[in-house]
Design a protein around this motif. Structure first.
Motif, PDB file in Angstrom:
ATOM      1  N   ASP A  52       0.809  -1.227   0.000  1.00 25.30           N
ATOM      2  CA  ASP A  52       0.000   0.000   0.000  1.00 25.30           C
ATOM      3  C   ASP A  52       0.838   1.271   0.000  1.00 25.30           C
ATOM      4  OD1 ASP A  52      -2.320  -1.478  -0.049  1.00 25.30           O
ATOM      5  OD2 ASP A  52      -2.582  -1.430   2.131  1.00 25.30           O
ATOM      6  N   ASP A  53       2.024   1.230   0.588  1.00 19.72           N
ATOM      7  CA  ASP A  53       2.836   2.441   0.711  1.00 19.72           C
ATOM      8  C   ASP A  53       4.003   2.469  -0.277  1.00 19.72           C
ATOM      9  OD1 ASP A  53       4.141   0.334   1.917  1.00 19.72           O
ATOM     10  OD2 ASP A  53       4.889   1.509   3.613  1.00 19.72           O
ATOM     11  N   PHE A  54       3.823   1.816  -1.440  1.00 18.13           N
ATOM     12  CA  PHE A  54       4.897   1.699  -2.424  1.00 18.13           C
ATOM     13  C   PHE A  54       4.330   2.029  -3.802  1.00 18.13           C
ATOM     14  CE2 PHE A  54       8.570  -0.536  -4.350  1.00 18.13           C
ATOM     15  CZ  PHE A  54       9.568  -0.145  -3.470  1.00 18.13           C
ATOM     16  N   ASP A  55       5.006   2.879  -4.562  1.00 13.59           N
ATOM     17  CA  ASP A  55       4.482   3.329  -5.857  1.00 13.59           C
ATOM     18  C   ASP A  55       4.428   2.247  -6.928  1.00 13.59           C
ATOM     19  OD1 ASP A  55       4.027   5.912  -4.999  1.00 13.59           O
ATOM     20  OD2 ASP A  55       5.982   6.638  -5.669  1.00 13.59           O
ATOM     21  N   THR A  58       6.900  -4.575  -5.334  1.00 17.23           N
ATOM     22  CA  THR A  58       8.072  -4.912  -4.544  1.00 17.23           C
ATOM     23  C   THR A  58       8.632  -6.231  -5.056  1.00 17.23           C
ATOM     24  OG1 THR A  58       6.791  -6.131  -2.921  1.00 17.23           O
ATOM     25  CG2 THR A  58       7.114  -3.774  -2.503  1.00 17.23           C
TER      26      THR A  58
END
Length: 183
Positions: A52-55, A58
């Motif tokens: 959620d906090d990664f553009d 991963t």
């Protein structure tokens, strides 16, 4: 007709896009053969996922997998079909002229080819997408359209002898369409 299916991948190949087709092919009575740049060591596969906090996605280390054959030793005539999984492996494999020649040989022979996620980067570089419809990971849309294909955002896109998909979450429909092409 050969029951062998070639899977071209390498370090950074997406685990679910390598191992799901591998096992699905075995289940259907085919012999999957993994080709990589070398057979001297195992390939380091990876898992791509979203946070959620990664553009963007991963990447985490996943399974190690042995290559059955080196890319330089592949004879496309020995195989009934070709699979190009995604992950980061296609980014560097598209620079290998032998990979491009293998891909062109499958298209010249009109044999079934399946590619997913970043796999179409290799197809674009090989010059085999012009006039076709093609799915791929969304960030690869410019590469697909620059190669002359129409990008389609779908789980399985069949265009002649080619079936493509967006990513690992499309594995079921993608492999189902590929197995249909194999007959």
């Amino acid at each position: 007709m050969s029951k062998k299916i070639l899977i071209i991948t390498g370090d950074g190949g997406e685990t679910l896009e390598v191992l799901y087709p591998y096992e699905r092919l075995r289940e259907a009575g085919y012999t999957p053969v993994v080709a990589a740049q070398s057979t001297d060591r195992k390939i380091q596969l990876v898992v791509h996922d979203f946070a959620d906090d990664f553009d963007t996605y991963t990447e985490k280390l996943a399974h190690m997998w042995p290559a059955d054959v080196a890319i330089d030793d592949v004879d496309p005539a020995e195989y009934a079909g070709l699979i190009i999984p995604g992950g980061r492996a296609p980014e560097y494999l598209r620079l290998n002229e032998n990979v491009l020649n293998i891909v062109r040989a499958f298209f010249d022979a009109d044999k079934p080819v399946a590619a997913t996620c970043h796999g179409p980067l290799i197809l674009a570089r090989a010059g085999v997408l012009d006039g076709r419809e093609c799915a791929a990971f969304g960030m690869c849309e410019p590469d697909v359209t620059d190669a002359g294909a129409t990008y389609v955002d779908a789980a399985d896109v069949t265009s002649g002898n080619l079936v493509t998909a967006r990513a690992w979450n499309d594995n079921g429909p993608w492999m189902g369409a590929f197995l249909k092409l194999l007959g």
